[in-house]
Write an enzyme that holds these catalytic residues in place. Structure first.
Site, short mmCIF file in Angstrom:
data_model
loop_
_atom_site.label_atom_id
_atom_site.label_comp_id
_atom_site.label_asym_id
_atom_site.label_seq_id
_atom_site.Cartn_x
_atom_site.Cartn_y
_atom_site.Cartn_z
N TYR A 1 -10.43 -8.67 17.22
CA TYR A 1 -10.24 -7.79 16.25
C TYR A 1 -11.27 -7.26 15.11
CZ TYR A 1 -6.82 -4.61 13.90
OH TYR A 1 -6.05 -3.29 13.54
N VAL B 1 3.60 8.92 29.73
CA VAL B 1 3.05 9.88 30.86
C VAL B 1 3.98 9.79 32.05
CG1 VAL B 1 0.74 9.62 29.94
CG2 VAL B 1 1.37 8.35 32.17
N PHE C 1 7.58 10.81 20.49
CA PHE C 1 7.28 10.37 19.36
C PHE C 1 8.22 8.97 19.06
CE2 PHE C 1 7.05 10.40 14.91
CZ PHE C 1 5.79 10.94 14.50
#
Lengths: 522, 522
Positions: free
Chosen positions: A443, A259, A125
């Protein structure tokens, strides 16, 4: 429950923006927004379920392990619209069982070792700003889920003025990093929408790209060295800016979204803090002419520091709502130049001549400064729209210049059709947000009335848009990352061999599979 | 045996250079070179040992499989000095048992499948210009070794003028690629020393860097898309210039030196072929002043297209031997600018002012053009030096600017000491060959008398230099690659976790371990 209101929005509720009557009218009349939705008072938080022995092992690795509900809730989700909608409904199912706040690389490494021993899943985090479900690690099959909050790794370790690099701990938040670097005369030049809360490690783990990427480059190009803790040990990479010593393994950690390991330290290229900034607005008759103009600058220069081009819809809506300068049709471009006084003067002059030749008309400095002043405002505006009962979200992609028109048309079409079919015709706005010599990013911003199940409503639209992105050969994400939400398209994008390569690395560096299960890997 | 003479040198013997009497004197008087060494007439080539069933399977995959001695010998080694010395002594132990010349990606894929079935090791062969033992794949434990010569994959597939990209097959040689691109108005701008023979796929697989890298970038930065055949299938990567969709997997193939797969197709960023080139020479009082000047250009501009700085020894020796302009001490810099007429004029003027302010004195265009005209001459000169009984070789590294002086001093010291201790005091020349904002590469040239066992003599010197590189925190190679020769240092550079990540990918993509055994992987 004050914590729930706080986590279910971007930033501090004290910074909330208020919608103008004009915007409220637009929501009601044009989009059929029905008004505020009921918000839960209390979060539905599962009991922290770490076995006492596991918790004890974690505490031995790092004394600062918290299991109180407020801390767990603050680490329960990212900042996608889906995250916010769920939290507003009181759903906090992804909350970790515990939150650790290590203070050093060694504590991170010790925590990973303890989690491996105890079979506890780990979600790194940073700033908590993921908009792709990047914090929604799976808990099933594990003894529990630990959020590894890197906020305690917040030191600027050293600045090397000769090499123009800065080495910092990965938990350092972007604003503080800029303050510390500015004090020594430097800047990273990395200013993404998430700037106010995001961390350097988060930028690295997700291959972030900032609004000034034309001038300062993407974050992954700023990283010249890094240190990461993995369940099988520590890795330090980067003995030179560039090397031919095998594949660039820095690039294997950049974008790995936690990961493979937890990035704990970064060495970053820095630049002198610019003495001067000059932002101007330009208007082009249409998106095609404007698109050709920004492509020309990206390919042949002069290249500004910031370069953005809104389509007709975004230009008109921003003008109508005060989010952009007044416009009488056309497409707004923002052109920002930063550097020494002499550089800014010379480049601004060259840009003025070139943009005029390319069909642009100058709107002056006020239009540029208007954008710059409001550059971090969009997430606050989204909160106000959600509060008012609208659905508001963004998505992005990138591809090569020759495919860009098809991708633009297909994504717009997918969003409009899906949401109109659901009875909530949307506004779809778009801008070219980042340019390269061979391509650019698009975007999109979508606003519609919330349906009865806004999460399902958005998922359907997002799925259609993502399918359109994939079908036109574009990438599923230019700078938001993969997280949980983009996994299906990511798997198709890299194919079975690409996925096998990632799984090979995963098995080598995280043989217990504790790092961010359910995130990134197809 | 004509083939042996041909393969034991760079390029065609017809292009050989002749040493001037001045150089011959220098070799004799200053270095004690004893004169030509005996050369073998015939290569000692082991019999081709592929079992007939294996050969038949390969031929089914691709009809063009050759087992004649001349073809095998032509694929027996790269172009390091050690390779050439061994070949001159008749040693061709690394020759493959067979050479396949596939004509398409599908044939490459079929050959890999056949080799996996037959347990035949594969060494991908592009231009054959490796100088780090990159072609010396191990045969032990396999049914044989197949050289996979990609020369038949030599098409320019398409040029996209909108995105400014070119897609080409990986076996296309650099000069032909440039000719084909030039005909359409484009250039890659990639001109390494190996340019005359190297292939695009080789550039990609080794993360090559060209002499004009300051302006056009490294080859790995030119690759926006690639296709590779692996033993577990085909992978295609690159849907956008940049993406946040996981780690940049293109970077996992770039620099992989054929151990994960065979790159068969590349999509490359191209640039308009410059209308104008302006190369000048500059002299700086010493390497420190010149180094600070090139660092200033790399960090604050104006950045030329080519930027090189020789140290005092290289400047003096090149002047004395006619390889560079006359010099009265100091350090020579080559500053090349390419682009449109207007760009070249403006940048040359800005560079003149800046370089003067940084302590440089202009030597004019002749000095720059002298370098440009002779830019591919060094390997021919090496052949002439080897012919004359000298040992001549190069090595290179890169690191951050703050460490560069220590690396420079330590490598020089290691080379001088080791070779002097062996009774063959060397000339050690160096230049800064590639610059980045945070660091640069150092390129060393060593000339000494050949000892009785010149291979062992060079290995000792090279080992000492590599140890010095590692000890000062620099990378073992900036653009030559790892191959067989740099493996020990490479393993230490990336550490056990980095090595584990590579092994994980290897096991996933090449579970049979047939691709380039003994190359790259620690």
């Amino acid at each position: 429950m004050n914590e729930l209101r706080h986590v279910a929005r971007w930033g501090d509720p004290a910074d909330a923006v208020t919608l103008s009557p004009g915007v409220r009218d637009l929501l009601g009349s044009a989009l059929g927004v029905r008004g505020p939705r009921p918000a839960a008072e209390k979060a539905d938080l599962h009991p922290a379920s770490l076995p006492p022995a596991a918790l004890a092992d974690l505490v031995t690795a790092c004394p600062r392990v918290h299991t109180d509900d407020a801390t767990r809730l603050a680490h329960a989700a990212g900042k996608s619209t889906e995250d916010l909608l769920r939290l507003r409904a009181g759903q906090a199912h992804d909350a970790p069982d515990a939150v650790a706040r290590p203070g050093s690389h060694d504590e991170v490494a010790a925590l990973l070792a303890a989690c491996a021993r105890q079979h506890v899943a780990v979600v790194p985090f940073g700033g908590g700003t993921s908009v792709v479900g990047g914090l929604a690690a799976r808990r099933d099959g594990f003894a529990g889920l630990l959020a590894l909050d890197l906020g305690g790794l917040d030191r600027l370790i050293r600045v090397d003025p000769v090499s123009r690099t800065a080495t910092a701990e990965a938990g350092l938040r972007a604003p503080q990093a800029e303050r510390l670097l500015n004090a020594q005369g430097y800047t990273l030049g990395h200013f993404p929408q998430s700037f106010e809360y995001a961390s350097l490690g988060g930028f690295a783990a997700t291959r972030s790209s900032g609004q000034a990427s034309a001038g300062y480059g993407r974050f992954d190009r700023m990283v010249v060295g890094l240190k990461a803790a993995t369940p099988v040990g520590t890795v330090e990479l980067g003995r030179a800016p560039e090397s031919a010593a095998g594949p660039d393994l820095r690039q294997l950690l950049l974008g790995s979204e936690g990961v493979f390991g937890v990035i704990t330290e970064l060495t970053l290229r820095v630049r002198p803090n610019p003495a001067e900034r000059h932002y101007t607005g330009w208007v082009f008759p249409d998106f095609v002419t404007g698109g050709d103009a920004v492509r020309s600058l990206a390919q042949d220069g002069p290249l500004p520091t910031v370069l953005r081009l809104s389509d007709e819809a975004e230009t008109a809506i921003n003008a109508a709502t005060g989010s952009g300068p007044a416009a009488d049709g056309g497409c707004l471009a923002v052109v920002g130049v930063e550097g020494t006084k002499g550089e800014v003067a010379a480049r601004s002059e060259a840009l003025h001549a070139r943009l005029t030749a390319l069909g642009g008309a100058p709107l002056g400095e006020a239009a540029g400064e208007h954008w710059r002043a409001g550059r971090y405002r969009a997430p606050y505006l989204r909160d106000a729209l959600l509060d008012a009962g609208a659905l508001a979200e963004t998505l992005e992609t990138a591809t090569f210049w020759d495919r860009l028109p098809q991708t633009y048309a297909a994504v717009r079409e997918a969003l409009v059709t899906t949401l109109a079919d659901a009875g909530t015709p949307p506004l779809v706005l778009c801008h070219i947000s980042h340019v390269y010599d061979t391509g650019a990013s698009l975007y999109f911003t979508v606003v519609a009335a919330q349906a009865d199940d806004p999460v399902a409503q958005w998922r359907a639209a997002k799925t259609a848009a993502a399918d359109a992105i994939a079908a036109t050969g574009a990438t599923i994400t230019h700078h938001h990352g993969v997280g949980r939400d983009h996994r299906p398209w990511y798997g198709r994008e890299i194919g079975p061999v690409g996925a096998a390569a990632l799984r090979g690395v995963k098995e080598a560096l995280d043989p217990y599979g504790i790092l961010n299960p359910g995130i990134l890997l197809p």
